[in-house]
Design a protein around this motif. Structure first.
Motif, mmCIF file in Angstrom:
data_model
loop_
_atom_site.group_PDB
_atom_site.id
_atom_site.type_symbol
_atom_site.label_atom_id
_atom_site.label_comp_id
_atom_site.label_asym_id
_atom_site.label_seq_id
_atom_site.Cartn_x
_atom_site.Cartn_y
_atom_site.Cartn_z
ATOM 1 N N TYR A 267 3.749 -31.367 -1.939
ATOM 2 C CA TYR A 267 3.796 -30.078 -1.240
ATOM 3 C C TYR A 267 5.193 -29.478 -1.355
ATOM 4 C CZ TYR A 267 5.898 -32.534 2.830
ATOM 5 O OH TYR A 267 6.714 -33.255 3.669
ATOM 6 N N THR A 268 5.261 -28.151 -1.250
ATOM 7 C CA THR A 268 6.501 -27.432 -1.534
ATOM 8 C C THR A 268 7.248 -26.949 -0.297
ATOM 9 O OG1 THR A 268 5.308 -25.329 -1.749
ATOM 10 C CG2 THR A 268 5.622 -26.637 -3.765
ATOM 11 N N ASN A 269 6.555 -26.741 0.807
ATOM 12 C CA ASN A 269 7.170 -26.162 2.002
ATOM 13 C C ASN A 269 7.794 -27.264 2.849
ATOM 14 O OD1 ASN A 269 7.859 -24.910 4.409
ATOM 15 N ND2 ASN A 269 5.958 -23.719 4.553
ATOM 16 N N PRO A 270 9.126 -27.307 2.981
ATOM 17 C CA PRO A 270 9.746 -28.388 3.744
ATOM 18 C C PRO A 270 9.459 -28.324 5.242
ATOM 19 C CG PRO A 270 11.398 -26.779 3.099
ATOM 20 C CD PRO A 270 10.123 -26.396 2.401
ATOM 21 N N HIS A 271 8.896 -27.206 5.723
ATOM 22 C CA HIS A 271 8.545 -27.093 7.138
ATOM 23 C C HIS A 271 7.215 -27.789 7.449
ATOM 24 C CE1 HIS A 271 11.824 -24.310 7.620
ATOM 25 N NE2 HIS A 271 11.308 -23.468 6.742
ATOM 26 N N LEU A 272 6.462 -28.170 6.417
ATOM 27 C CA LEU A 272 5.150 -28.790 6.625
ATOM 28 C C LEU A 272 5.309 -30.188 7.218
ATOM 29 C CD1 LEU A 272 2.106 -28.605 4.287
ATOM 30 C CD2 LEU A 272 2.808 -30.833 5.142
ATOM 31 N N SER A 273 4.433 -30.517 8.159
ATOM 32 C CA SER A 273 4.416 -31.838 8.785
ATOM 33 C C SER A 273 3.034 -32.448 8.619
ATOM 34 C CB SER A 273 4.764 -31.738 10.275
ATOM 35 O OG SER A 273 4.406 -32.932 10.944
ATOM 36 N N PRO A 274 2.868 -33.469 7.770
ATOM 37 C CA PRO A 274 1.546 -34.098 7.620
ATOM 38 C C PRO A 274 0.979 -34.612 8.945
ATOM 39 C CG PRO A 274 2.973 -34.755 5.817
ATOM 40 C CD PRO A 274 3.836 -34.008 6.793
ATOM 41 N N SER A 420 3.845 -34.926 -12.223
ATOM 42 C CA SER A 420 5.291 -34.790 -12.036
ATOM 43 C C SER A 420 5.684 -35.472 -10.729
ATOM 44 C CB SER A 420 5.701 -33.313 -12.013
ATOM 45 O OG SER A 420 4.969 -32.606 -11.020
ATOM 46 N N ALA A 421 6.963 -35.777 -10.608
ATOM 47 C CA ALA A 421 7.449 -36.516 -9.444
ATOM 48 C C ALA A 421 7.412 -35.648 -8.188
ATOM 49 C CB ALA A 421 8.872 -37.011 -9.700
ATOM 50 N N ASP A 422 6.932 -36.230 -7.089
ATOM 51 C CA ASP A 422 6.748 -35.484 -5.842
ATOM 52 C C ASP A 422 8.061 -35.007 -5.230
ATOM 53 O OD1 ASP A 422 3.929 -35.800 -5.843
ATOM 54 O OD2 ASP A 422 4.144 -37.819 -5.034
ATOM 55 N N HIS A 423 9.136 -35.786 -5.377
ATOM 56 C CA HIS A 423 10.380 -35.417 -4.688
ATOM 57 C C HIS A 423 11.012 -34.159 -5.280
ATOM 58 C CE1 HIS A 423 12.096 -37.713 -8.094
ATOM 59 N NE2 HIS A 423 13.182 -36.979 -7.897
ATOM 60 N N LEU A 424 10.543 -33.747 -6.453
ATOM 61 C CA LEU A 424 11.090 -32.542 -7.083
ATOM 62 C C LEU A 424 10.420 -31.268 -6.613
ATOM 63 C CD1 LEU A 424 11.267 -33.880 -10.754
ATOM 64 C CD2 LEU A 424 13.150 -33.744 -9.093
ATOM 65 N N ALA A 425 9.364 -31.383 -5.791
ATOM 66 C CA ALA A 425 8.520 -30.227 -5.481
ATOM 67 C C ALA A 425 9.050 -29.337 -4.362
ATOM 68 C CB ALA A 425 7.115 -30.705 -5.118
ATOM 69 N N LEU A 426 9.874 -29.857 -3.455
ATOM 70 C CA LEU A 426 10.285 -29.065 -2.298
ATOM 71 C C LEU A 426 11.108 -27.837 -2.702
ATOM 72 C CD1 LEU A 426 11.389 -31.505 0.562
ATOM 73 C CD2 LEU A 426 9.336 -30.089 0.444
ATOM 74 N N LYS A 427 10.803 -26.723 -2.072
ATOM 75 C CA LYS A 427 11.599 -25.516 -2.218
ATOM 76 C C LYS A 427 12.615 -25.441 -1.073
ATOM 77 C CE LYS A 427 7.858 -22.842 -4.370
ATOM 78 N NZ LYS A 427 6.979 -21.661 -4.208
ATOM 79 N N PRO A 428 13.686 -24.700 -1.239
ATOM 80 C CA PRO A 428 14.622 -24.520 -0.110
ATOM 81 C C PRO A 428 13.907 -23.939 1.105
ATOM 82 C CG PRO A 428 15.625 -23.792 -2.154
ATOM 83 C CD PRO A 428 14.181 -24.079 -2.477
#
Length: 545
Positions: A267-274, A420-428
């Motif tokens: 997932y890309t949105n760092p505000h998301l909380s699983p 692709s690697a998951d840790h690369l997906a987050l946007k600022p």
């Protein structure tokens, strides 16, 4: 203090389905040929099954190959699937997909809804009955190598080491366990498996592994809301179209219902909380109707290896092999992994046994990947290999493309998509919308700390932190500054917390809360967090999860 050592023919690190299947298979083959074989299995949990968490709908195919009379022996596969539902949710509504449109991988006829921890406990009993030396409460902390560079076993973790890293009054050094072959079955993102992949370049030429986080609760529901054998899978809300995620509701025996939610860690949105998405999921009318008036009994979370065939590393190295989810043998499209873990453990065990019978030791078990190539497991994973890459294209487009590939071609297409690697997906964080999650009501939805309490998690506080930062400055300088400290949200146990002293922020790690899900090790955007094993026997104690 000098470590004591013990010698075995085969050492198995990890007491899940793969490790126990391997140990059982080794003993079965030795008995069939009238040979003596010493097999040791260590497990970091306090008891076999205590760290096992899965949905779980189980395909009994591999178990039947391993133990054909499992029904007569009382294996706890108690609830056959009687009905499948696949729902696409909107915020208040739902649409059921017609059965005729479902690909074969989502049809569960012949499968069982299980509490996998109970199944694993039963497998442990079968292993011990065959003479496997099973040692729960011993964590494999270090890989040991011989002079030629081959794996010769593992060392268990030291006990009684203080927070400062110095031996305390109750200090006990770990033991060295040596073997002719060592099979690593630590589960998803095994910390020794990660080291072996790096040392032996096992991931050269293959896709990065991609993961999800699964969050699960076990409920006792009102009898009128209970439908034994019902399997419900959902897509759509609360995820947006671009974010991979889905839920499940499995009706077990005795008025028990397992409810859970999986979020792809790309997932890309760092505000998301699983965690918050899981709590929100339960408020949907189609999910709430089963749980209202019931009681939450247990909670847990774990990472899920979802990359499939193209993300499998090379399986072997001198002296050993990766099996089960330590390698990534999970079929994300089927939402199942235990049958794959058992099968991988069996074929690795067969390769190790034949090597020992030929009086070989600590070489590469080439018969294992060869047998995998010829197995039904490889065929199954090949058929669904494009599932996760398709779903990264969005819910509707991904579902259409994967469904068409399965229904029209049974997965036999000439292309393989890549991960692709998951840790690369987050946007600022500044580029992403914030998400306003509702406060828990304490009846249907809950907070993290009350949830962790139900996982029976315990860690001795006076020990070195098992969540290690490669650079202590990064959490504030990078994670907080750029991504608004996403570790506060992707951790489902409240381990990571930004605290401010005189308005100066710092990262506080509440390691005693850790449920060993490994999400931080996977999703941290700078790969600055390294999860290692705490003292043996610590962590959650799941009761049949």
């Amino acid at each position: 203090m000098e470590r004591e050592s013990m010698e075995f023919d085969v050492l198995v690190v990890g007491g899940g389905p793969a490790g126990l299947a391997a140990a059982i298979r080794l003993k079965q083959q030795a008995a069939a040929r009238g040979q003596e074989l010493s097999v040791c299995l260590i497990e970091k949990a306090a008891e076999i099954g205590a760290h096992i968490l899965s949905g779980a709908v189980m395909d009994p195919k591999a178990l039947t190959e391993l133990i054909p009379d499992w029904k007569e022996r009382g294996a706890p596969l108690n609830t056959a699937v009687t009905e499948d539902k696949v729902l696409v949710l909107t915020e208040t509504g739902a649409r059921a997909l017609p059965h005729g449109l479902l690909p074969d991988c989502l049809v569960n006829h012949g499968n069982y809804i299980v509490r996998l921890g109970n199944v694993v406990k039963w497998l442990g009993e079968q292993a011990e009955a065959l003479g496997v030396e099973v040692y729960p409460g011993f964590a494999g902390a270090e890989v040991l190598f011989d002079e030629a560079g081959a794996v010769k076993g593992v060392a268990t973790g030291d006990m009684g080491v203080g927070h400062d890293g110095e031996p305390g009054p109750a200090y006990q050094p770990g033991m060295e366990l040596h073997a002719k072959y060592t099979l690593f079955a630590e589960g998803c993102r095994g910390h020794l498996g990660k080291q072996l992949e790096a040392r032996y370049h096992l991931r050269d030429g293959v896709d990065p592994q991609t993961y999800g986080i699964g969050i699960k609760e076990l409920w006792e529901v009102k009898p009128e809301n209970h439908r034994p054998g019902l399997v419900v899978h959902t897509a759509g809300w609360p995820m947006d179209n671009a974010t991979y995620g889905g839920g499940f509701v499995y009706h077990l025996e005795d008025n028990l219902v397992a409810v859970g939610f999986v979020v792809g860690l790309n997932y890309t949105n760092p505000h998301l909380s699983p965690f918050e998405e899981m709590q929100r999921y339960k408020t949907h009318p189609q999910i709430r109707k089963y749980l209202e008036g019931g009681k939450r009994l247990a909670y847990g979370a774990r990472a899920i290896a979802a990359g499939g065939l193209q993300s499998l590393p090379r399986l072997i190295f001198p002296g050993g092999a990766l099996i089960g989810d330590d390698a990534g043998f999970l079929n994300a499209a089927r939402i199942k992994g235990s049958h794959a873990a058992i099968k991988s453990g069996m074929i690795a065990a067969e390769a190790a046994f034949e090597a020992l019978a030929a009086q070989r030791q600590r070489d590469a078990l080439t018969a294992y990947p060869s047998a995998f190539q010829d197995s039904w497991l490889r065929e199954e994973l090949h058929q669904t290999r494009n599932f996760k890459p398709y779903m990264k294209k969005g819910l509707w487009l991904g579902s259409f493309l994967f469904g068409a590939e399965q229904k029209l071609f049974k997965g036999k297409v000439p292309w393989t998509l890549h991960n692709s690697a998951d840790h690369l997906a987050l946007k600022p964080a500044a580029e992403c919308p914030k998400i306003a999650y509702p406060k828990p009501d304490g009846v249907l939805t809950f907070d993290r700390l009350s949830s962790v309490f139900l996982s029976n998690t315990n860690h001795e506080e006076d020990q070195p932190c098992h969540l290690r930062l490669k650079d202590p400055a990064v959490p504030i300088a990078v994670n907080l500054a750029t991504y608004d400290a996403p570790e506060q949200r992707y951790c489902p146990a409240g381990v990571y917390e930004i605290v401010r002293e005189n308005d100066v922020p710092r990262l506080q790690i509440n390691a005693q809360n850790c449920v060993h899900c490994k999400t931080c090790d996977i999703k941290d955007p700078t790969q600055n967090i390294d999860w290692v094993v705490p003292q043996g026997g610590e962590g959650p104690i799941y009761q049949g999860m």
